[in-house]
Scaffold this motif. Sequence first.
Motif, short mmCIF file in Angstrom:
data_model
loop_
_atom_site.label_atom_id
_atom_site.label_comp_id
_atom_site.label_asym_id
_atom_site.label_seq_id
_atom_site.Cartn_x
_atom_site.Cartn_y
_atom_site.Cartn_z
N ASN A 341 0.76 -1.28 0.01
CA ASN A 341 0.01 0.15 0.09
C ASN A 341 0.70 1.26 -0.15
O ASN A 341 2.06 1.24 0.57
CB ASN A 341 -0.92 -0.01 1.22
CG ASN A 341 -1.62 -1.27 1.31
OD1 ASN A 341 -2.51 -1.51 0.61
ND2 ASN A 341 -1.64 -2.02 2.41
N LEU A 342 0.29 2.31 -0.67
CA LEU A 342 0.74 3.65 -0.65
C LEU A 342 -0.30 4.52 -0.58
O LEU A 342 -1.06 4.48 -1.61
CB LEU A 342 1.69 4.12 -1.78
CG LEU A 342 2.29 5.20 -1.86
CD1 LEU A 342 3.24 5.72 -0.76
CD2 LEU A 342 3.23 5.84 -3.12
N SER A 343 -0.26 5.53 0.70
CA SER A 343 -1.47 6.17 0.61
C SER A 343 -0.88 7.76 1.07
O SER A 343 0.16 7.87 1.81
CB SER A 343 -2.49 5.94 1.65
OG SER A 343 -1.68 5.80 3.05
N VAL A 344 -1.66 8.83 0.72
CA VAL A 344 -1.32 10.17 1.04
C VAL A 344 -2.69 10.72 1.66
O VAL A 344 -3.55 10.77 0.79
CB VAL A 344 -0.80 10.98 -0.28
CG1 VAL A 344 -0.55 12.32 0.21
CG2 VAL A 344 0.50 10.26 -0.89
N ASN A 345 -2.59 11.54 2.59
CA ASN A 345 -3.61 12.23 3.24
C ASN A 345 -3.13 13.49 3.72
O ASN A 345 -1.99 13.84 4.08
CB ASN A 345 -3.93 11.48 4.66
CG ASN A 345 -4.71 10.14 4.39
OD1 ASN A 345 -5.82 10.13 4.31
ND2 ASN A 345 -3.51 9.04 4.42
N HIS A 346 -4.15 14.28 3.14
CA HIS A 346 -3.70 16.18 3.18
C HIS A 346 -4.98 16.49 3.79
O HIS A 346 -6.03 16.29 3.74
CB HIS A 346 -3.51 16.59 1.96
CG HIS A 346 -3.52 18.05 1.85
ND1 HIS A 346 -4.28 18.94 1.69
CD2 HIS A 346 -2.35 18.89 2.19
CE1 HIS A 346 -3.91 20.22 1.64
NE2 HIS A 346 -2.51 20.20 2.01
N PHE A 347 -4.57 17.55 4.67
CA PHE A 347 -5.54 18.27 5.60
C PHE A 347 -5.34 19.69 5.61
O PHE A 347 -4.00 20.14 6.02
CB PHE A 347 -5.72 17.66 7.25
CG PHE A 347 -6.64 18.15 8.05
CD1 PHE A 347 -8.01 17.95 7.76
CD2 PHE A 347 -6.50 19.44 8.90
CE1 PHE A 347 -9.02 18.40 8.50
CE2 PHE A 347 -7.45 19.82 9.35
CZ PHE A 347 -8.54 19.31 9.33
N LYS A 348 -6.32 20.58 5.35
CA LYS A 348 -6.13 22.03 5.17
C LYS A 348 -7.24 22.58 5.89
O LYS A 348 -8.49 22.34 5.74
CB LYS A 348 -5.96 22.32 3.72
CG LYS A 348 -5.95 23.72 3.50
CD LYS A 348 -4.75 24.47 4.15
CE LYS A 348 -4.72 26.29 3.91
NZ LYS A 348 -3.61 26.66 4.52
N VAL A 349 -6.94 23.45 6.85
CA VAL A 349 -7.76 24.36 7.58
C VAL A 349 -7.90 25.66 6.91
O VAL A 349 -6.89 26.20 6.73
CB VAL A 349 -7.48 24.39 8.96
CG1 VAL A 349 -8.57 25.47 9.82
CG2 VAL A 349 -7.31 23.30 9.84
N LEU A 350 -9.14 25.99 6.51
CA LEU A 350 -9.27 27.11 5.64
C LEU A 350 -9.50 28.48 6.67
O LEU A 350 -9.01 29.31 6.62
CB LEU A 350 -10.55 27.08 4.82
CG LEU A 350 -10.35 25.85 3.71
CD1 LEU A 350 -11.73 25.75 2.84
CD2 LEU A 350 -9.20 26.22 2.88
N ASP A 351 -10.37 28.07 7.85
CA ASP A 351 -10.53 28.84 8.72
C ASP A 351 -10.76 28.17 10.04
O ASP A 351 -11.10 26.85 9.99
CB ASP A 351 -11.26 30.20 8.67
CG ASP A 351 -12.94 29.76 8.01
OD1 ASP A 351 -13.35 28.64 8.80
OD2 ASP A 351 -13.48 30.37 7.18
N GLU A 352 -11.42 28.49 11.29
CA GLU A 352 -11.66 27.98 12.37
C GLU A 352 -12.86 27.03 12.26
O GLU A 352 -13.52 26.28 12.73
CB GLU A 352 -12.00 28.90 13.46
CG GLU A 352 -13.30 30.00 13.33
CD GLU A 352 -13.33 30.78 14.27
OE1 GLU A 352 -14.26 31.59 14.59
OE2 GLU A 352 -12.37 31.12 15.13
N ASN A 353 -13.80 27.36 11.08
CA ASN A 353 -15.06 26.55 10.74
C ASN A 353 -14.96 25.75 9.41
O ASN A 353 -16.04 25.16 9.26
CB ASN A 353 -16.19 27.49 11.00
CG ASN A 353 -16.48 28.04 12.20
OD1 ASN A 353 -16.25 27.66 13.16
ND2 ASN A 353 -16.83 29.47 12.37
N ARG A 354 -13.77 26.05 8.73
CA ARG A 354 -13.92 25.03 7.53
C ARG A 354 -12.73 24.61 7.37
O ARG A 354 -11.62 24.93 7.73
CB ARG A 354 -14.06 26.17 6.26
CG ARG A 354 -15.43 26.99 6.38
CD ARG A 354 -15.68 27.95 4.93
NE ARG A 354 -14.28 28.82 5.26
CZ ARG A 354 -14.28 29.73 4.09
NH1 ARG A 354 -14.84 29.51 2.88
NH2 ARG A 354 -13.28 30.29 4.04
#
Length: 510
Positions: A341-354
Amino acid sequence: MKKIITVFVILVVSVSYAQNLSGRIVDSEGNPLSDVGVFNKTSGSHSHSNQSGTYSLIKTSIKDSVYYSSLGYKTVLVVVDDADLNQQKNITLSQTNISLEQVVLVSEVNTLSKFVDVDIQTNPVKSSQEILRKVPGLIIGQHAGGGKAEQIFLRGFDIDHGTDVSINVDGIPVNMVSHAHGQGYSDLHFVIPETIEGINFGKGPYFANHGDFTTAGYIDLNLRKTLDNSLVSLEVGQFNTSRFMGMLKVLDTEKSNAYVASELYLTDGPFNSPQNFNRINVMARYNYKLAADEDLTITASHFQSKWDASGQIPQRAVDEGLIDRFGAIDDTEGGETSRTNLSVNHFKVLDENRAVKTKAFISQYDFNLFSNFTFYLDDPVNGDQIEQKESRVIVGAESVFERNNYELGNNIHFEYQAGAGFRYDNVDDMQLSHTLNRKEILERYAYGDVDEVNTYGFVNTEFKIGKWTFNPAVRLDYFKFDYYNKLTDVYDNKSESKVAVSPKLKTIFS
């Protein structure tokens, strides 16, 4: 009349001063903490921190009592003052022993998952498949050797090897569509149990973000992003059983961290004919903080296993003394399997609610299983052994946008998630054959290639009105199936497609 006006003014002022409390939650070393529970005991509102540690709590006023709680950390109580509402309220949690006091119950459908997290961290298991037993109402059973996926049963459902429960590991699907052994075949042995940090689950088909196989429910396993300490263990037991496991922290800086984990498991089992079972697991995980509100996680793993099996035996053979209960009629059963397996997870906070969450994965999977269910019924000379075999590549991706704490009106709070994704399975040389001693193919019953595509989109909404929570949602799935039959002399390709619209609704009264 003056008293009524005074009470009215107080109510208006109190409502107008109910604001959002927001900030960031970190540990004692400054690392962001995700999924920390934030609970306002005064108003009853609750929230949790995202992957960057950011949180936002609605309906908060001066002198409200707010709890910050997470497993393995000391609970913090804050009495809100004017300064907290006018600026970011940052919280630091210090580590402590795990206890149920760190669990704060609120009206959420996944509350039981918190108790399961306590169970995982205080009562570790030695097989990733055993982790499924932590889900209330779920039991598993093993047959045909230790390398085969277990049978699953969940509250009235005989799920076989995974036909009715969707299982995922940090976004990587475990269920195999159109599998050589059976639809939904779910082999979790590629996960090292010590790398599991928590488990989330839900019962029923009511979840828009979970599609195929989610009939009886879903199970999501979450892996550790970081290690507190390196660990090496060696275990030995009966029947020539031994297990070596190691987890090594190889990188730990302000912006990035990484660790590797490995497992070797060997056993002959209790049967007269040795299992000769072996399982090898290797995993590496790297996490990089692109910014305070953005991170990237890359995970690579390889698993392979081989085993022999004694298989099922007839009761009459034991009663007549031909074999004992640990004997075998056909001890040439068994198999081998592997997965990379090879996986990539990306997480981006746009602001405090998004926030936006994106994942992508690719897996190479091989499977080869020999079984004999009827012994010499159909072929008295060679026996009835069968071989089920396949080789596949799985590719997929998904992106989800989340919006929390949106005020629609007085005492009506709204949040939603919208996402889209796809999964493509390319299965080559899938076959069911009559074999002899795991070496010779006597006859092929089925032999061909499978291509299956599932693209999907979903919208999940949540309305909170007083003590009521309404969760309407809808999911759209498109499936396309292709099968190329290799047993015919002429070109034989079959194709089918299907669109499924799935409206859903959950209601909670607290």
